[in-house]
Design an enzyme around this catalytic site. Structure first.
Site, PDB file in Angstrom:
ATOM      1  N   HIS A   1       0.866  -1.180   0.000  1.00 49.98           N
ATOM      2  CA  HIS A   1       0.000   0.000   0.000  1.00 49.98           C
ATOM      3  C   HIS A   1       0.909   1.239   0.000  1.00 49.98           C
ATOM      4  O   HIS A   1       2.026   1.189   0.529  1.00 49.98           O
ATOM      5  CB  HIS A   1      -0.875  -0.056   1.267  1.00 49.98           C
ATOM      6  CG  HIS A   1      -1.819   1.095   1.394  1.00 49.98           C
ATOM      7  ND1 HIS A   1      -1.436   2.311   1.893  1.00 49.98           N
ATOM      8  CD2 HIS A   1      -3.130   1.197   1.082  1.00 49.98           C
ATOM      9  CE1 HIS A   1      -2.485   3.131   1.862  1.00 49.98           C
ATOM     10  NE2 HIS A   1      -3.516   2.466   1.388  1.00 49.98           N
TER      11      HIS A   1
ATOM     12  N   VAL B   1       1.392   3.816   1.733  1.00 50.26           N
ATOM     13  CA  VAL B   1       2.045   4.301   2.959  1.00 50.26           C
ATOM     14  C   VAL B   1       3.144   3.356   3.446  1.00 50.26           C
ATOM     15  O   VAL B   1       3.927   3.727   4.324  1.00 50.26           O
ATOM     16  CB  VAL B   1       1.064   4.552   4.133  1.00 50.26           C
ATOM     17  CG1 VAL B   1       0.071   5.641   3.780  1.00 50.26           C
ATOM     18  CG2 VAL B   1       0.370   3.281   4.576  1.00 50.26           C
ATOM     19  N   LYS B   2       3.226   2.165   2.889  1.00 55.04           N
ATOM     20  CA  LYS B   2       4.220   1.187   3.360  1.00 55.04           C
ATOM     21  C   LYS B   2       5.601   1.463   2.731  1.00 55.04           C
ATOM     22  O   LYS B   2       5.740   2.402   1.969  1.00 55.04           O
ATOM     23  CB  LYS B   2       3.729  -0.231   3.062  1.00 55.04           C
ATOM     24  CG  LYS B   2       2.312  -0.539   3.586  1.00 55.04           C
ATOM     25  CD  LYS B   2       2.248  -0.596   5.102  1.00 55.04           C
ATOM     26  CE  LYS B   2       0.837  -0.524   5.677  1.00 55.04           C
ATOM     27  NZ  LYS B   2      -0.016  -1.666   5.473  1.00 55.04           N
ATOM     28  N   HIS B   3       6.582   0.618   3.031  1.00 57.22           N
ATOM     29  CA  HIS B   3       7.956   0.934   2.617  1.00 57.22           C
ATOM     30  C   HIS B   3       8.143   1.054   1.115  1.00 57.22           C
ATOM     31  O   HIS B   3       8.832   1.941   0.638  1.00 57.22           O
ATOM     32  CB  HIS B   3       8.932  -0.097   3.184  1.00 57.22           C
ATOM     33  CG  HIS B   3       9.086   0.017   4.647  1.00 57.22           C
ATOM     34  ND1 HIS B   3       8.225  -0.582   5.523  1.00 57.22           N
ATOM     35  CD2 HIS B   3       9.977   0.714   5.397  1.00 57.22           C
ATOM     36  CE1 HIS B   3       8.579  -0.270   6.758  1.00 57.22           C
ATOM     37  NE2 HIS B   3       9.634   0.515   6.709  1.00 57.22           N
TER      38      HIS B   3
END
Ligand SMILES: *Cc1c(COP(=O)(O)O)cnc(C)c1O
Length: 381
Positions: free
Chosen positions: A177, A179-181
Site C-alpha cells: 500500500h 504508505v508502506k515501505h
C-alpha cells in the site's frame, strides 16, 4: 498538510510501469514472478507469492495453514483489523493476546494462557516496524505445536538479531500500500521456505485452479480443475513492474526513515510530556510509523482536542490503532470489549503517530516538533 505517510515515486518507476503498458502482458505475466524472486532474494527466503493486497496475503497464509471452522489463532489487538479479519475469513476465531507496555508488540508472556485445544497459530505483528521477540515466539509456537505467522506489513527491511523479517516465521506477509515501505498501488506478498504453502497459496490466489495440471493434452487443452475454492487475488504485471523498481530504492528509503526517527528522538528530548516507544537493542527498526506517547493529564488536554489542534496546524497526525477488539464486529461476534487487553487499551489513550516518509525533510520534522510544542503551550496556559 504534512501527511503521516506518503509514497516516493521517481521517473524510473514511471518508465518501468509504462513499459508494461506497452507490452502484451498486463496481468499475471513475467513481472509477477520477477517481483516475487526479487523480494524472496532480498529477505533471504526460497519462495514468495504475490497477491493484490496485504490483506489478501494474510488470507492466503491462513488458508495455507488450513485454518478452518472454530480454529483459534492468537493475535495482538494493536494492529490493523486485517490481521484479525483474515482469521475470520477462514471461519477461525481470533484470540487477542495483550502487548508489551513499552514496545506495544505482542507480549510472549501473555500468550501461553491463551492457548487452547484448538489453537493453531500465532500471528505476530511487527508494529511500527519493530520486529517482535521472535526467539520467544518461535519457542512458544514449537512447544505448543503451532505455526508462527509474521504480519510484517510494517517491517520490510527490519532485522531481529541480524536476521531479516521474512526469515523469522513460517510465513511472513508484506503490504505494498502507498504508505508502506515500497508500493505497487495496492499489493501484498507472502514469503516462506515451505514449497507446500507456496503451492497452496498460488492456487488460492487464482480461484483454486491447479495451474500445474499435467494431463491437459490428454483431456483436451481447455481442461483445468478446481479442487478447492479460491479467490481472484491476482496482482498485475503493471503493479509488479512498479514493485521491482521500488525495491531498488528500499535501502535508501529505510536509511531516510531511520534518520528522521533519530531526529525526532533527539528533538523530543525537549518535551518531557511526550516520549517515543522503546526500541530494543537487538533490532534494526524499519520505522513504518513513528509513534509517540503523550501524558495528556500533564499537558491538560484530552487526546481528541490535542489531535485536532495538531491537524489544525497542518500536521497529518494519525492513530495506530484502535484496538481491534474494540470494533463492534468483534464485540458482536466474539464477545470482546474493554478489559480484554488492558495494556493495549491504556496505550490507545496515549498514542499518536507523527509523520514519517522518505520524502520528508529535516525542516518538516522541525515543523512537526514546533507544532507539538506550540500545542502543549496552548493547553497548559
Ligand atoms: C497495511 C496493513 C495490512 C493490510 O495491507 P493492505 O495492503 O492494506 O491490505 C495488514 N496488516 C498491517 C499491520 C498493515 O499495516
Amino acid at each position: 498538510m504534512i501527511p503521516y505517510g506518503r509514497q516516493y515515486l521517481d521517473e524510473e518507476d514511471i518508465r518501468e510501469v509504462s513499459k508494461v503498458l506497452r507490452s502484451n502482458w498486463l496481468t499475471t505475466g513475467p513481472r509477477v514472478s520477477d517481483f516475487e524472486e526479487a523480494v524472496a532474494d532480498y529477505v533471504g527466503v526460497k519462495y514468495a507469492v504475490a497477491v493484490n493486497s496485504g490483506t489478501a496475503a494474510l488470507h492466503c497464509s491462513m488458508y495455507a495453514l488450513g485454518i478452518d471452522d472454530g480454529d483459534e489463532v492468537i493475535v495482538p489487538p494493536m494492529t490493523f483489523a486485517a490481521t484479525a479479519n483474515c482469521i475470520v475469513y477462514q471461519k477461525g476465531v481470533p484470540v487477542f493476546a495483550d502487548v508489551d507496555p513499552n514496545t506495544l508488540l505482542i507480549d510472549p508472556e501473555g500468550i501461553e494462557e491463551k492457548i487452547g485445544l484448538r489453537t493453531k497459530a500465532i500471528v505476530a505483528v511487527d508494529y511500527a516496524g519493530h520486529p517482535c521477540n521472535y526467539e520467544k515466539l518461535k519457542y512458544i509456537a514449537k512447544k505448543n505445536n503451532m505455526s508462527l505467522i509474521s504480519d510484517g506489513c510494517h517491517a520490510l527491511g527490519a532485522e531481529y538479531k541480524k536476521e531479516k523479517v521474512g526469515t523469522l516465521a513460517d510465513m511472513t506477509v508484506f503490504s505494498f500500500h502507498p504508505v508502506k515501505h515500497i508500493t505497487t498501488g495496492e499489493g501484498g506478498m507472502i514469503v516462506t521456505n515451505d514449497s507446500e504453502y507456496r503451492d497452496r497459496m498460488r492456487r488460492f490466489r487464482n480461484h483454486g485452479i491447479k495451474s500445474d495440471y499435467v494431463k491437459r493434452d490428454a483431456m483436451g487443452s481447455w481442461v483445468y480443475e478446481i479442487d478447492e475454492l479460491g479467490f481472484n487475488y491476482r496482482i498485475t504485471d503493471i503493479q509488479c513492474a512498479l514493485g521491482i523498481s521500488q525495491l531498488k530504492k528500499l535501502e535508501g528509503f529505510l536509511k531516510r526513515r531511520r534518520e528522521i526517527a533519530e531526529l525526532y528522538n533527539v528533538l523530543l528530548l525537549d518535551i518531557p510530556t511526550i516520549r517515543p516507544l522503546e526500541v530494543k537493542e537487538e533490532v534494526s527498526h524499519a520505522y513504518h510509523l513513528y509513534v509517540i506517547r503523550a501524558e495528556f493529564s500533564s499537558i491538560g488536554a484530552d487526546k481528541a482536542h490535542f489531535f485536532s489542534a495538531l491537524r489544525g496546524k497542518g500536521i497529518g497526525v494519525n492513530v495506530h490503532y484502535i484496538p481491534v477488539h474494540f470494533h463492534p464486529f468483534y464485540r458482536r461476534h466474539f464477545n470482546t470489549g474493554p478489559g480484554l487487553c488492558p495494556v493495549a487499551e491504556k496505550a490507545y489513550e496515549q498514542i499518536i503517530t507523527l509523520p514519517i516518509y522518505p520524502g520528508m525533510s529535516d525542516t518538516d520534522v522541525e515543523t512537526v516538533i514546533k507544532a507539538l510544542k506550540d500545542t502543549i503551550k496552548e493547553f497548559t496556559k
